[in-house]
Design an enzyme around this catalytic site. Sequence first.
Site, PDB file in Angstrom:
ATOM      1  CG  HIS A  57      -1.933   1.080   1.238  1.00 44.08           C
ATOM      2  ND1 HIS A  57      -3.287   0.822   1.156  1.00 44.08           N
ATOM      3  CD2 HIS A  57      -1.827   2.427   1.314  1.00 44.08           C
ATOM      4  CE1 HIS A  57      -3.958   1.957   1.186  1.00 44.08           C
ATOM      5  NE2 HIS A  57      -3.077   2.954   1.276  1.00 44.08           N
ATOM      6  CG  HIS A  59      -1.283   6.924  -1.372  1.00 36.96           C
ATOM      7  ND1 HIS A  59      -2.561   7.141  -1.828  1.00 36.96           N
ATOM      8  CD2 HIS A  59      -1.420   6.150  -0.260  1.00 36.96           C
ATOM      9  CE1 HIS A  59      -3.435   6.539  -1.029  1.00 36.96           C
ATOM     10  NE2 HIS A  59      -2.764   5.932  -0.059  1.00 36.96           N
ATOM     11  CD  GLN A 152      -7.363  11.431  -1.126  1.00 36.42           C
ATOM     12  OE1 GLN A 152      -6.188  11.188  -1.405  1.00 36.42           O
ATOM     13  NE2 GLN A 152      -7.858  11.207   0.071  1.00 36.42           N
ATOM     14  CG  HIS A 210      -7.655   4.291   1.149  1.00 34.78           C
ATOM     15  ND1 HIS A 210      -7.174   3.847  -0.044  1.00 34.78           N
ATOM     16  CD2 HIS A 210      -6.639   4.993   1.729  1.00 34.78           C
ATOM     17  CE1 HIS A 210      -5.926   4.258  -0.200  1.00 34.78           C
ATOM     18  NE2 HIS A 210      -5.570   4.955   0.860  1.00 34.78           N
ATOM     19  CD  GLU A 213      -6.356   6.359   6.264  1.00 32.73           C
ATOM     20  OE1 GLU A 213      -6.781   6.410   5.098  1.00 32.73           O
ATOM     21  OE2 GLU A 213      -5.207   6.692   6.597  1.00 32.73           O
ATOM     22  CG  ASP A 309      -0.729   5.131   3.695  1.00 32.79           C
ATOM     23  OD1 ASP A 309      -1.209   5.152   2.552  1.00 32.79           O
ATOM     24  OD2 ASP A 309      -1.346   5.558   4.696  1.00 32.79           O
ATOM     25  CD1 TRP A 315      -2.776  13.043   4.873  1.00 34.46           C
ATOM     26  CD2 TRP A 315      -1.849  12.903   2.850  1.00 34.46           C
ATOM     27  NE1 TRP A 315      -3.651  13.581   3.965  1.00 34.46           N
ATOM     28  CE2 TRP A 315      -3.113  13.511   2.724  1.00 34.46           C
ATOM     29  CE3 TRP A 315      -1.076  12.722   1.691  1.00 34.46           C
ATOM     30  CZ2 TRP A 315      -3.627  13.935   1.499  1.00 34.46           C
ATOM     31  CZ3 TRP A 315      -1.595  13.142   0.471  1.00 34.46           C
ATOM     32  CH2 TRP A 315      -2.850  13.738   0.383  1.00 34.46           C
TER      33      TRP A 315
HETATM   34 FE   FE2 Z   1      -3.553   5.014   1.894  1.00 34.78          FE
END
Ligand code: FE2
Length: 423
Positions: A57, A59, A152, A210, A213, A309, A315
């Site tokens: 996982h 991005h 998203q 996702h 979360e 991630d 993030w």
């Molecule tokens: Fe994610």
Amino acid sequence: MIDLLIKNGKLAGKKELADIACDKGKIIDTGRCLDMPARETVDAGGNLITPPFVDSHIHLDTCLTAGTPRMNQSGTLLEGIRIWGELLPSLTPDEIAGRVRKMLTWSLAKGNLHLRSHVDISGDSLMAPEVLMDLKKEMAPFIDLQLVAFPQQGIFRNPKGLENMERALDMGLDVVGGIPHFEPTTALGAESVKILCGLAAERGLMVDMHCDESDDPLSRHVETLAWETREKGLQGRVVGSHLTSMHGMDNYYVTKLIPLMADAGLSAVCNPLVNMNLQGRHDSYPKRRGLMRVPELMDAGINVSLGHDDVMDPWYPLGSHDMLDVAHMGVHALHMTGSDQIRALFDAVTINGAKTLNIEGYGLEKGCNADMVILQAANRIEAIRLRPVRLFVIRRGRIISRMAPETAALDLDGETISTEFKL
Ligand code: FE2
């Protein structure tokens, strides 16, 4: 003459050293004292040979943007989303490709040869998915990229969400994504799971959402995901990613949920670095860790793998794309310091990840692809303790990355000694 012979390697769980013979991209033999002429021979020196790391996982489209246009000072998911929104208008195909290429050099050097990347499909231009599809082809000799069409902004919150999903899948993205907890209502979240699982069933694709979360213990979309997996006959092809709400769920409810997930053959992907950072931000004290219940899921026979991630984005400001950093955080944050548990988390960044991604030809047995990593460590526990140098990264029987062993030279009042951190 074969392409590559590796001598004196340590395999997980085995006492005896082993040799591995590779030719034409495959492992053609393993055993002790293999003796065959080879174009290249590597002495592993008793170090651990592992199949490649798998990042279940990541991005890639957001990686290496930290600080542009500004750093996330609060550390919250919401400030991260705001910063990403400020950055979006400045993105160009060249800018995205440049960042991702740089990041993938780190991935390869760390021995991550299989990545599943979520790619934001919210923008109508579908610029990032197009760039990632090109990079997937360009980098195919070195790394396997699986791309998830990730809405998203949700498929209901964004009026073009579903249309963009269909367009992204038509472009050839591999996996149907989703974000049910971000849809406007709980009911629409459940509806999104049904629609997206239906789409995957129609097209014969995998699903990776996702899911839940958040810190809301009543966020329970994974329940719908498990049920729809069975309803649509998608067993073994569906993943619930993040599942952080599970940390705060009512214990009785979890005793009902976990068997439902196990029955559906769901895989779960935990992201310890990033969710330790993002979750619990609305708590005072005590602050929840916000990770799914990995030991309990594993005990129930559910396949759990780990993901990085984010790497240096709005993030998460840190990271070098080292999957052993992820496992190391998992050992601490999940209270998995028992010997078997540490080994299980090493497996969660290797063989379990291969199951999550449905990778064929993965492993160190005869007939598997000749993909592997030699670490400066003797075993899986030492690998997580040290997060050591990747001495050799091998792809289809060819060495694609080498690093010198880490050794310190100490000068102690004129006496020089060298030390490494292995036992
Ligand atoms: Fe994610």
